[in-house]
Design a protein around this motif. Structure first.
Motif, PDB file in Angstrom:
ATOM      1  N   ALA A 135       0.851  -1.193   0.000  1.00 15.47           N
ATOM      2  CA  ALA A 135       0.000   0.000   0.000  1.00 15.47           C
ATOM      3  C   ALA A 135       0.882   1.235   0.000  1.00 15.47           C
ATOM      4  CB  ALA A 135      -0.926   0.008   1.208  1.00 15.47           C
ATOM      5  N   ARG A 136       0.295   2.302  -0.516  1.00 13.18           N
ATOM      6  CA  ARG A 136       0.929   3.627  -0.538  1.00 13.18           C
ATOM      7  C   ARG A 136      -0.172   4.587  -0.114  1.00 13.18           C
ATOM      8  NH1 ARG A 136       5.567   4.257  -4.160  1.00 13.18           N
ATOM      9  NH2 ARG A 136       6.243   6.433  -4.221  1.00 13.18           N
ATOM     10  N   ILE A 137      -0.053   5.155   1.089  1.00 11.76           N
ATOM     11  CA  ILE A 137      -1.167   5.838   1.725  1.00 11.76           C
ATOM     12  C   ILE A 137      -0.874   7.328   1.870  1.00 11.76           C
ATOM     13  CG2 ILE A 137      -2.636   5.885   3.774  1.00 11.76           C
ATOM     14  CD1 ILE A 137      -1.452   2.969   4.298  1.00 11.76           C
ATOM     15  N   PRO A 138      -1.681   8.202   1.293  1.00 11.95           N
ATOM     16  CA  PRO A 138      -1.472   9.652   1.459  1.00 11.95           C
ATOM     17  C   PRO A 138      -1.691  10.075   2.905  1.00 11.95           C
ATOM     18  CG  PRO A 138      -2.955   9.176  -0.386  1.00 11.95           C
ATOM     19  CD  PRO A 138      -2.814   7.904   0.398  1.00 11.95           C
ATOM     20  N   VAL A 139      -0.763  10.922   3.411  1.00 10.75           N
ATOM     21  CA  VAL A 139      -0.900  11.478   4.753  1.00 10.75           C
ATOM     22  C   VAL A 139      -0.575  12.966   4.681  1.00 10.75           C
ATOM     23  CG1 VAL A 139      -0.474   9.329   6.008  1.00 10.75           C
ATOM     24  CG2 VAL A 139       1.468  10.754   5.307  1.00 10.75           C
ATOM     25  N   GLY A 140      -0.260  13.594   5.808  1.00  8.97           N
ATOM     26  CA  GLY A 140       0.085  15.004   5.813  1.00  8.97           C
ATOM     27  C   GLY A 140       1.481  15.261   5.270  1.00  8.97           C
ATOM     28  N   SER A 141       1.895  16.509   5.335  1.00  7.31           N
ATOM     29  CA  SER A 141       3.183  16.910   4.768  1.00  7.31           C
ATOM     30  C   SER A 141       4.341  16.614   5.726  1.00  7.31           C
ATOM     31  CB  SER A 141       3.163  18.402   4.447  1.00  7.31           C
ATOM     32  OG  SER A 141       4.415  18.833   3.966  1.00  7.31           O
ATOM     33  N   GLY A 142       5.400  16.015   5.180  1.00  8.34           N
ATOM     34  CA  GLY A 142       6.599  15.750   5.965  1.00  8.34           C
ATOM     35  C   GLY A 142       6.467  14.625   6.972  1.00  8.34           C
ATOM     36  N   PRO A 143       5.854  13.495   6.612  1.00  6.38           N
ATOM     37  CA  PRO A 143       5.743  12.396   7.574  1.00  6.38           C
ATOM     38  C   PRO A 143       7.120  11.906   7.998  1.00  6.38           C
ATOM     39  CG  PRO A 143       5.256  11.608   5.359  1.00  6.38           C
ATOM     40  CD  PRO A 143       5.343  13.100   5.278  1.00  6.38           C
ATOM     41  N   HIS A 144       7.285  11.612   9.285  1.00  2.61           N
ATOM     42  CA  HIS A 144       8.614  11.266   9.774  1.00  2.61           C
ATOM     43  C   HIS A 144       8.557   9.987  10.611  1.00  2.61           C
ATOM     44  CE1 HIS A 144      12.613  12.857  11.704  1.00  2.61           C
ATOM     45  NE2 HIS A 144      12.826  11.885  10.832  1.00  2.61           N
ATOM     46  N   GLY A 145       8.849  10.085  11.923  1.00  3.18           N
ATOM     47  CA  GLY A 145       9.032   8.902  12.754  1.00  3.18           C
ATOM     48  C   GLY A 145       7.739   8.239  13.173  1.00  3.18           C
ATOM     49  N   LEU A 146       7.159   7.456  12.266  1.00  4.07           N
ATOM     50  CA  LEU A 146       5.878   6.810  12.576  1.00  4.07           C
ATOM     51  C   LEU A 146       6.083   5.641  13.536  1.00  4.07           C
ATOM     52  CD1 LEU A 146       5.384   3.839  11.044  1.00  4.07           C
ATOM     53  CD2 LEU A 146       5.161   5.294   9.042  1.00  4.07           C
ATOM     54  N   ALA A 147       5.053   5.349  14.311  1.00  3.02           N
ATOM     55  CA  ALA A 147       5.068   4.234  15.253  1.00  3.02           C
ATOM     56  C   ALA A 147       3.964   3.247  14.917  1.00  3.02           C
ATOM     57  CB  ALA A 147       4.891   4.729  16.688  1.00  3.02           C
ATOM     58  N   VAL A 148       4.337   1.988  14.765  1.00  2.00           N
ATOM     59  CA  VAL A 148       3.383   0.893  14.617  1.00  2.00           C
ATOM     60  C   VAL A 148       3.070   0.414  16.033  1.00  2.00           C
ATOM     61  CG1 VAL A 148       3.005  -1.394  13.652  1.00  2.00           C
ATOM     62  CG2 VAL A 148       4.463   0.243  12.433  1.00  2.00           C
ATOM     63  N   TYR A 149       1.786   0.378  16.388  1.00  2.00           N
ATOM     64  CA  TYR A 149       1.460   0.047  17.773  1.00  2.00           C
ATOM     65  C   TYR A 149       0.128  -0.671  17.888  1.00  2.00           C
ATOM     66  CZ  TYR A 149       2.549   0.670  22.698  1.00  2.00           C
ATOM     67  OH  TYR A 149       2.917   0.445  24.002  1.00  2.00           O
ATOM     68  N   PRO A 150       0.041  -1.679  18.784  1.00  2.00           N
ATOM     69  CA  PRO A 150       1.117  -2.153  19.645  1.00  2.00           C
ATOM     70  C   PRO A 150       2.082  -3.085  18.913  1.00  2.00           C
ATOM     71  CG  PRO A 150      -0.850  -3.457  20.017  1.00  2.00           C
ATOM     72  CD  PRO A 150      -1.245  -2.378  19.040  1.00  2.00           C
ATOM     73  N   GLN A 151       3.223  -3.342  19.553  1.00  2.00           N
ATOM     74  CA  GLN A 151       4.196  -4.302  19.083  1.00  2.00           C
ATOM     75  C   GLN A 151       4.564  -5.228  20.241  1.00  2.00           C
ATOM     76  OE1 GLN A 151       7.609  -3.034  16.720  1.00  2.00           O
ATOM     77  NE2 GLN A 151       6.661  -1.048  16.343  1.00  2.00           N
ATOM     78  N   PRO A 152       5.105  -6.411  19.926  1.00  2.42           N
ATOM     79  CA  PRO A 152       5.559  -7.306  21.000  1.00  2.42           C
ATOM     80  C   PRO A 152       6.724  -6.694  21.772  1.00  2.42           C
ATOM     81  CG  PRO A 152       5.318  -8.494  18.917  1.00  2.42           C
ATOM     82  CD  PRO A 152       5.227  -7.032  18.599  1.00  2.42           C
ATOM     83  N   GLY A 153       6.910  -7.155  22.994  1.00  6.57           N
ATOM     84  CA  GLY A 153       8.008  -6.683  23.822  1.00  6.57           C
ATOM     85  C   GLY A 153       7.556  -6.407  25.241  1.00  6.57           C
ATOM     86  N   ARG A 154       8.514  -6.454  26.180  1.00  8.29           N
ATOM     87  CA  ARG A 154       8.196  -6.249  27.598  1.00  8.29           C
ATOM     88  C   ARG A 154       8.237  -4.788  27.977  1.00  8.29           C
ATOM     89  NH1 ARG A 154      12.789  -9.483  30.284  1.00  8.29           N
ATOM     90  NH2 ARG A 154      13.902  -8.449  28.566  1.00  8.29           N
ATOM     91  N   TYR A 155       9.137  -4.015  27.319  1.00  5.01           N
ATOM     92  CA  TYR A 155       9.270  -2.593  27.613  1.00  5.01           C
ATOM     93  C   TYR A 155       9.848  -1.891  26.402  1.00  5.01           C
ATOM     94  CZ  TYR A 155      14.187  -3.799  28.555  1.00  5.01           C
ATOM     95  OH  TYR A 155      15.471  -4.265  28.464  1.00  5.01           O
ATOM     96  N   SER A 156       9.710  -0.579  26.363  1.00  6.03           N
ATOM     97  CA  SER A 156      10.159   0.221  25.232  1.00  6.03           C
ATOM     98  C   SER A 156      11.367   1.059  25.613  1.00  6.03           C
ATOM     99  CB  SER A 156       9.030   1.155  24.765  1.00  6.03           C
ATOM    100  OG  SER A 156       9.529   2.170  23.902  1.00  6.03           O
ATOM    101  N   LEU A 157      12.348   1.092  24.697  1.00  5.65           N
ATOM    102  CA  LEU A 157      13.494   1.982  24.856  1.00  5.65           C
ATOM    103  C   LEU A 157      13.268   3.311  24.148  1.00  5.65           C
ATOM    104  CD1 LEU A 157      16.479  -0.505  24.443  1.00  5.65           C
ATOM    105  CD2 LEU A 157      15.567   0.473  26.542  1.00  5.65           C
ATOM    106  N   GLY A 158      12.113   3.451  23.499  1.00  2.38           N
ATOM    107  CA  GLY A 158      11.783   4.721  22.869  1.00  2.38           C
ATOM    108  C   GLY A 158      11.910   4.730  21.372  1.00  2.38           C
ATOM    109  N   HIS A 159      12.244   5.899  20.830  1.00  2.23           N
ATOM    110  CA  HIS A 159      12.272   6.161  19.377  1.00  2.23           C
ATOM    111  C   HIS A 159      10.918   5.743  18.796  1.00  2.23           C
ATOM    112  CE1 HIS A 159      13.750   7.138  15.551  1.00  2.23           C
ATOM    113  NE2 HIS A 159      14.220   5.946  15.193  1.00  2.23           N
ATOM    114  N   THR A 160      10.874   5.130  17.626  1.00  2.36           N
ATOM    115  CA  THR A 160       9.584   4.751  17.048  1.00  2.36           C
ATOM    116  C   THR A 160       9.128   3.372  17.526  1.00  2.36           C
ATOM    117  OG1 THR A 160      10.637   3.831  15.075  1.00  2.36           O
ATOM    118  CG2 THR A 160      10.002   6.150  14.997  1.00  2.36           C
ATOM    119  N   GLY A 161       9.852   2.832  18.486  1.00  2.00           N
ATOM    120  CA  GLY A 161       9.496   1.517  19.038  1.00  2.00           C
ATOM    121  C   GLY A 161      10.678   0.583  19.002  1.00  2.00           C
ATOM    122  N   VAL A 162      11.537   0.645  20.017  1.00  2.44           N
ATOM    123  CA  VAL A 162      12.631  -0.305  20.189  1.00  2.44           C
ATOM    124  C   VAL A 162      12.282  -1.107  21.436  1.00  2.44           C
ATOM    125  CG1 VAL A 162      15.112  -0.609  20.533  1.00  2.44           C
ATOM    126  CG2 VAL A 162      14.271   1.334  19.200  1.00  2.44           C
TER     127      VAL A 162
END
Length: 397
Positions: free
Chosen positions: A368-395
């Motif tokens: 897929a190629r999905i139109p969004v707003g201008s200048g899309p940057h650090g998107l986050a897919v959520y939720p994701q597996p894992g016990r805890y997050s180190l931050g950024h877009t999901g580490v």
């Protein structure tokens, strides 16, 4: 990098006695999508002598598998905290001052959330309960409740270009890029606990060692890397990359916890760094504008979007080489993102094209190629597996 800044400006505890061992798993198969310049071998990493690992950062959850720090990130391994959250993709539109919310099941934008000025990244909190929108020039963080998709009251935080959390959850670490500071804050209230000035320009992205005792930071404007003692909150190492005009971006630790990889959008590749020794890294050429680094759900591969040429390179950890290169069929500017909870889809923002790409992680096919707003940057897919997050877009670990 900041869209409004020119290139010239932008020059648990670990088990005591455990050993970090061989790279986990074998390289997975998968079709090549117009493979060009693949099979690029990485410089060999000289193995270190096997010695007892030091105790981990106090308070850090124990490492589940010393051979694979991402062992808690397998498909279906959702924490009880997030298992009932709706699956969404949150896209910060830097120039539109909004977050687009995508339903990954339909590839449709289902909501647009107004936030502060110049949102750069959407960051899952250490406890997985909150998504923080980093409004860089608005000097605020906007909390989003991932259970409801609703935004809360912004919190005043100066120059929050990016946001990380120490592995023990004790501090949030704000990458204050233009302020030239690492600001350690309370992870809930965001009140300042310690400010560490840095001499480099453009502190940007980071990742933590397997034992959590230090982290490596990229400084995109001055072509430098920092090594920071997590507990002391002090810079303990600094080096300049051996490439004229280098602009380091995302940082990611290998599954075996021995090697850091740093994407570089001017050197057009990924630096390979021994974090313990902090010696001069070697470069793997990947493609023009290498920017993000994302680990597959089986910990066998790393996806590297090359923003300047519309491609994605695939690095095989066991084979220590690039094995595939996928090209977006109509070009594009693949930037930051994440992997779906089931591991089947790689989601990336199209930084200069006001769109988001969904890519099949087995074949490299654009889904897929999905139109969004201008200048899309650090998107986050959520939720994701894992016990805890180190931050950024999901580490997650």
């Amino acid at each position: 990098m900041h869209p409004t800044t020119s290139l010239t400006q932008r020059t648990t505890a670990l088990l005591v006695g455990a050993l970090l061992v061989l790279l986990a798993g074998c390289g997975s198969g998968g079709e090549q999508n117009e493979a060009r310049g693949t099979e690029q071998a990485a410089p060999p990493v000289k193995p270190r002598k096997a010695t007892a690992a030091p105790a981990g950062l106090p308070g850090m959850p124990p490492v589940q598998d010393p051979q694979d720090i991402y062992a808690a990130d397998r498909p279906g391994m959702l924490s009880p905290v997030v298992k009932n959250f709706p699956s969404r993709v949150y896209v910060p539109n830097t120039n539109s001052n909004t977050v687009s919310v995508i339903d990954p099941a339909t590839y449709k934008v289902i909501d647009t959330i107004p936030v502060g000025v110049q949102p750069q990244h959407v960051v899952p909190s250490w406890d997985l309960k909150t998504l923080w929108v980093n409004n860089n020039r608005g000097h605020t963080l906007t909390p989003i409740d991932p259970a409801t998709g609703k935004a809360g009251e912004p919190v005043d935080v100066h120059d929050p270009y990016n946001l990380y959390f120490t592995p023990n959850g004790k501090y949030a670490v704000v990458m204050a890029s233009l302020d030239r500071e690492l600001v350690f804050r309370d992870p809930h209230t965001m009140e300042t606990r310690h400010t560490e000035p840095v001499s480099c320009y453009g502190v940007n992205h980071a990742d933590f060692s397997a034992d959590g005792r230090y982290f490596i930071v990229s400084c995109e404007f001055s072509a430098e890397l920092l090594k920071v003692d997590t507990e002391k909150m002090k810079v303990v190492g600094r080096q300049r990359l051996p490439f004229e005009g280098a602009m380091p971006q995302d940082v990611k630790l290998s599954p075996d916890g021995k090697t850091f990889y740093i994407a570089d959008m001017i050197a057009h590749g990924v630096w390979v760094l021994d974090g313990e020794k902090f010696t001069e890294p070697a470069l793997i050429p990947t493609g023009k504008g290498a920017h993000g680094l994302y680990i597959s759900r089986d910990s066998k591969e790393m996806y590297i979007p090359n923003r300047g040429e519309g491609s994605i390179s695939v690095f095989d950890f066991a084979r220590n080489k690039l094995t595939k290169k996928w090209w977006l069929p109509d070009g594009g500017s693949p930037d930051m993102g994440g992997v779906s909870a089931d591991g089947k889809v790689l989601w990336l923002s199209g930084r200069y094209d006001a769109e988001v790409y969904a890519v099949d992680t087995k074949t490299g096919k654009q889904l897929a190629r999905i139109p969004v707003g201008s200048g899309p940057h650090g998107l986050a897919v959520y939720p994701q597996p894992g016990r805890y997050s180190l931050g950024h877009t999901g580490v997650f670990r």
